[in-house]
Design an enzyme around this catalytic site. Structure first.
Site, PDB file in Angstrom:
ATOM      1  N   ASN A 288       0.846  -1.196   0.000  1.00 31.95           N
ATOM      2  CA  ASN A 288       0.000   0.000   0.000  1.00 31.95           C
ATOM      3  C   ASN A 288       0.883   1.249   0.000  1.00 31.95           C
ATOM      4  O   ASN A 288       2.110   1.154  -0.039  1.00 31.95           O
ATOM      5  CB  ASN A 288      -0.948  -0.025   1.212  1.00 31.95           C
ATOM      6  CG  ASN A 288      -0.187  -0.130   2.502  1.00 31.95           C
ATOM      7  OD1 ASN A 288       0.580   0.757   2.851  1.00 31.95           O
ATOM      8  ND2 ASN A 288      -0.362  -1.236   3.216  1.00 31.95           N
TER       9      ASN A 288
ATOM     10  N   LYS B 145       9.194 -17.081 -10.588  1.00 32.34           N
ATOM     11  CA  LYS B 145       8.464 -15.941 -11.160  1.00 32.34           C
ATOM     12  C   LYS B 145       7.312 -16.445 -12.042  1.00 32.34           C
ATOM     13  O   LYS B 145       7.518 -17.314 -12.898  1.00 32.34           O
ATOM     14  CB  LYS B 145       9.439 -15.102 -11.993  1.00 32.34           C
ATOM     15  CG  LYS B 145       8.811 -13.851 -12.535  1.00 32.34           C
ATOM     16  CD  LYS B 145       9.806 -13.042 -13.346  1.00 32.34           C
ATOM     17  CE  LYS B 145       9.074 -11.918 -14.052  1.00 32.34           C
ATOM     18  NZ  LYS B 145       9.907 -11.249 -15.050  1.00 32.34           N
TER      19      LYS B 145
ATOM     20  N   ASP C 167      -4.407  -9.867  12.668  1.00 29.14           N
ATOM     21  CA  ASP C 167      -4.546  -8.478  13.128  1.00 29.14           C
ATOM     22  C   ASP C 167      -3.627  -8.289  14.344  1.00 29.14           C
ATOM     23  O   ASP C 167      -3.897  -8.802  15.428  1.00 29.14           O
ATOM     24  CB  ASP C 167      -5.998  -8.164  13.485  1.00 29.14           C
ATOM     25  CG  ASP C 167      -6.210  -6.668  13.643  1.00 29.14           C
ATOM     26  OD1 ASP C 167      -5.439  -6.039  14.388  1.00 29.14           O
ATOM     27  OD2 ASP C 167      -7.136  -6.136  13.011  1.00 29.14           O
ATOM     28  N   ILE C 168      -2.536  -7.573  14.128  1.00 28.31           N
ATOM     29  CA  ILE C 168      -1.493  -7.429  15.160  1.00 28.31           C
ATOM     30  C   ILE C 168      -2.033  -6.688  16.385  1.00 28.31           C
ATOM     31  O   ILE C 168      -1.804  -7.088  17.528  1.00 28.31           O
ATOM     32  CB  ILE C 168      -0.266  -6.697  14.566  1.00 28.31           C
ATOM     33  CG1 ILE C 168       0.292  -7.517  13.392  1.00 28.31           C
ATOM     34  CG2 ILE C 168       0.805  -6.460  15.630  1.00 28.31           C
ATOM     35  CD1 ILE C 168       1.285  -6.780  12.520  1.00 28.31           C
TER      36      ILE C 168
ATOM     37  N   PHE D  62      -4.802   3.123  14.791  1.00 25.55           N
ATOM     38  CA  PHE D  62      -5.074   4.141  13.777  1.00 25.55           C
ATOM     39  C   PHE D  62      -6.223   3.647  12.912  1.00 25.55           C
ATOM     40  O   PHE D  62      -6.360   2.441  12.684  1.00 25.55           O
ATOM     41  CB  PHE D  62      -3.842   4.374  12.892  1.00 25.55           C
ATOM     42  CG  PHE D  62      -2.902   5.399  13.447  1.00 25.55           C
ATOM     43  CD1 PHE D  62      -2.141   5.114  14.572  1.00 25.55           C
ATOM     44  CD2 PHE D  62      -2.802   6.653  12.868  1.00 25.55           C
ATOM     45  CE1 PHE D  62      -1.283   6.059  15.113  1.00 25.55           C
ATOM     46  CE2 PHE D  62      -1.947   7.613  13.393  1.00 25.55           C
ATOM     47  CZ  PHE D  62      -1.191   7.314  14.516  1.00 25.55           C
TER      48      PHE D  62
ATOM     49  N   LYS E 296     -13.746   0.383  15.371  1.00 17.01           N
ATOM     50  CA  LYS E 296     -12.430  -0.260  15.567  1.00 17.01           C
ATOM     51  C   LYS E 296     -11.970  -0.161  17.010  1.00 17.01           C
ATOM     52  O   LYS E 296     -11.355  -1.089  17.542  1.00 17.01           O
ATOM     53  CB  LYS E 296     -11.393   0.391  14.652  1.00 17.01           C
ATOM     54  CG  LYS E 296     -11.433  -0.199  13.275  1.00 17.01           C
ATOM     55  CD  LYS E 296     -10.544   0.487  12.292  1.00 17.01           C
ATOM     56  CE  LYS E 296     -11.073   0.155  10.910  1.00 17.01           C
ATOM     57  NZ  LYS E 296     -10.409   0.881   9.855  1.00 17.01           N
TER      58      LYS E 296
ATOM     59  N   LYS F 139     -11.299  -3.775  18.446  1.00 20.58           N
ATOM     60  CA  LYS F 139      -9.902  -4.147  18.748  1.00 20.58           C
ATOM     61  C   LYS F 139      -9.557  -3.847  20.198  1.00 20.58           C
ATOM     62  O   LYS F 139      -8.420  -4.032  20.611  1.00 20.58           O
ATOM     63  CB  LYS F 139      -8.963  -3.403  17.796  1.00 20.58           C
ATOM     64  CG  LYS F 139      -9.280  -3.670  16.324  1.00 20.58           C
ATOM     65  CD  LYS F 139      -8.176  -3.245  15.394  1.00 20.58           C
ATOM     66  CE  LYS F 139      -8.645  -3.371  13.954  1.00 20.58           C
ATOM     67  NZ  LYS F 139      -7.553  -3.559  13.004  1.00 20.58           N
TER      68      LYS F 139
HETATM   69  O1  C5P Z   1      -8.863  -2.673  10.491  1.00 21.51           O
HETATM   70  P1  C5P Z   1      -7.858  -1.667  10.079  1.00 21.51           P
HETATM   71  O2  C5P Z   1      -6.760  -2.226   9.219  1.00 21.51           O
HETATM   72  O3  C5P Z   1      -8.409  -0.406   9.486  1.00 21.51           O
HETATM   73  O4  C5P Z   1      -7.207  -1.228  11.480  1.00 21.51           O
HETATM   74  C1  C5P Z   1      -6.208  -0.275  11.546  1.00 21.51           C
HETATM   75  C2  C5P Z   1      -5.434  -0.451  12.816  1.00 21.51           C
HETATM   76  O5  C5P Z   1      -5.161  -1.830  13.089  1.00 21.51           O
HETATM   77  C3  C5P Z   1      -4.076   0.210  12.743  1.00 21.51           C
HETATM   78  O6  C5P Z   1      -3.719   0.603  14.051  1.00 21.51           O
HETATM   79  C4  C5P Z   1      -3.192  -0.925  12.226  1.00 21.51           C
HETATM   80  O7  C5P Z   1      -1.820  -0.728  12.546  1.00 21.51           O
HETATM   81  C5  C5P Z   1      -3.781  -2.124  12.938  1.00 21.51           C
HETATM   82  N1  C5P Z   1      -3.693  -3.377  12.187  1.00 21.51           N
HETATM   83  C6  C5P Z   1      -2.888  -4.393  12.661  1.00 21.51           C
HETATM   84  N2  C5P Z   1      -2.806  -5.597  11.981  1.00 21.51           N
HETATM   85  C7  C5P Z   1      -3.536  -5.798  10.873  1.00 21.51           C
HETATM   86  C8  C5P Z   1      -4.372  -4.778  10.371  1.00 21.51           C
HETATM   87  C9  C5P Z   1      -4.423  -3.584  11.054  1.00 21.51           C
HETATM   88  O8  C5P Z   1      -2.212  -4.202  13.686  1.00 21.51           O
HETATM   89  N3  C5P Z   1      -3.434  -6.960  10.232  1.00 21.51           N
END
Ligand code: C5P
Length: 245
Positions: A54, A133, A150-151, A167, A181, A185
């Protein structure tokens, strides 16, 4: 290369930042605290030469790392690939994929007081990575994608969870999506920003955010990411201390 190396004088900006950090004790609102920040994009390999990613430049996360360090924190910056050097004094852990970022976070997040998830982590990765490739063909190609971990949300599975800041970069319904969120989260704070507006967000030097928390809403108007990061760190430190009381 003549540009970097042992013994070379720091840039004027870095010298000023270091001096400010150490001389201005009034602003040391995170003295003695351990802060982990994720920054930049992640890149998800398709084959040895191609990937999904991205537009994140990492500027916001790196500005936060600098501001947290200047506020007296011990900072670990877990960063995807960006075209910037880590601020002096900050511990950099470089990663590429969401999985590597997850592992780097898990390795030491339990020792942290505060976690700031600023990285634009890829939400999906190719289900399988081709070892060779992929050859071009006139046929339509389909790449099967699978969600990444999702970290930020994964911190909720830890026995001891740091104060968590997320964020939410949105193109519409910013506040509603961001509040969703915050709840989903289980963050302590979420920084909501409108992406897709010229002059703010991805890649830009400026940004504007709404800081949302439980019973908290603060508008931080458009300003440089450096200034914005300082304001965010001050709000994060205040809210963290209130939660600890
Ligand atoms: O759900 P979304 O991607 O919009 O959430 C954004 C937030 O979640 C940010 O703080 C981003 O760093 C965190 N995030 C994460 N791991 C992911 C996706 C998003 O930690 N796989």
């Amino acid at each position: 290369c003549g540009e970097s190396g042992a013994g070379r004088l720091l840039t004027l900006t870095e010298i000023v930042v270091q001096l400010t950090a150490h001389l201005n004790s009034a602003e040391q609102c995170l003295a003695g605290k351990k802060v982990m920040i994720t920054a930049g994009p992640t890149i998800e390999a398709i084959d040895p030469v191609r990937f999904l990613s991205n537009h994140s430049s990492g500027k916001m996360g790196y500005a936060l790392a600098q501001a947290a360090y200047s506020a007296g924190a011990e900072v670990t910056l877990v960063s995807g690939p960006v075209a910037m050097s880590a601020p002096a004094g900050v511990t950099l852990v470089s990663v590429h994929s969401a999985e590597q970022m997850f592992n780097a976070v898990q390795a030491s997040v339990q020792q942290m007081d505060i976690f700031i998830g600023c990285a634009a982590v890829a939400d999906y990765r190719p289900e399988s990575v081709q070892s060779q490739k992929i050859k071009k063909s006139p046929e339509v190609m389909t790449i099967q994608l699978t969600p990444t971990i999702d970290i930020l949300a994964s911190l909720n599975d830890l026995p001891t969870k740091p104060f968590a800041v997320g964020f939410a970069a949105e193109t519409q319904n910013i506040k509603d999506y961001a509040l969703g969120k915050l709840e989903a989260k289980k963050c302590d704070l979420i920084m909501a920003n409108h992406v897709g507006i010229e002059g703010t967000g991805f890649g830009s030097d400026d940004n504007a955010v709404t800081v949302l928390g439980h019973d908290l809403q603060i508008e931080l108007p458009k300003q440089s990411k450096t200034m914005l990061a300082r304001a965010m760190i001050s709000i994060i430190a205040d809210t963290y201390k209130q939660r600890k009381l």
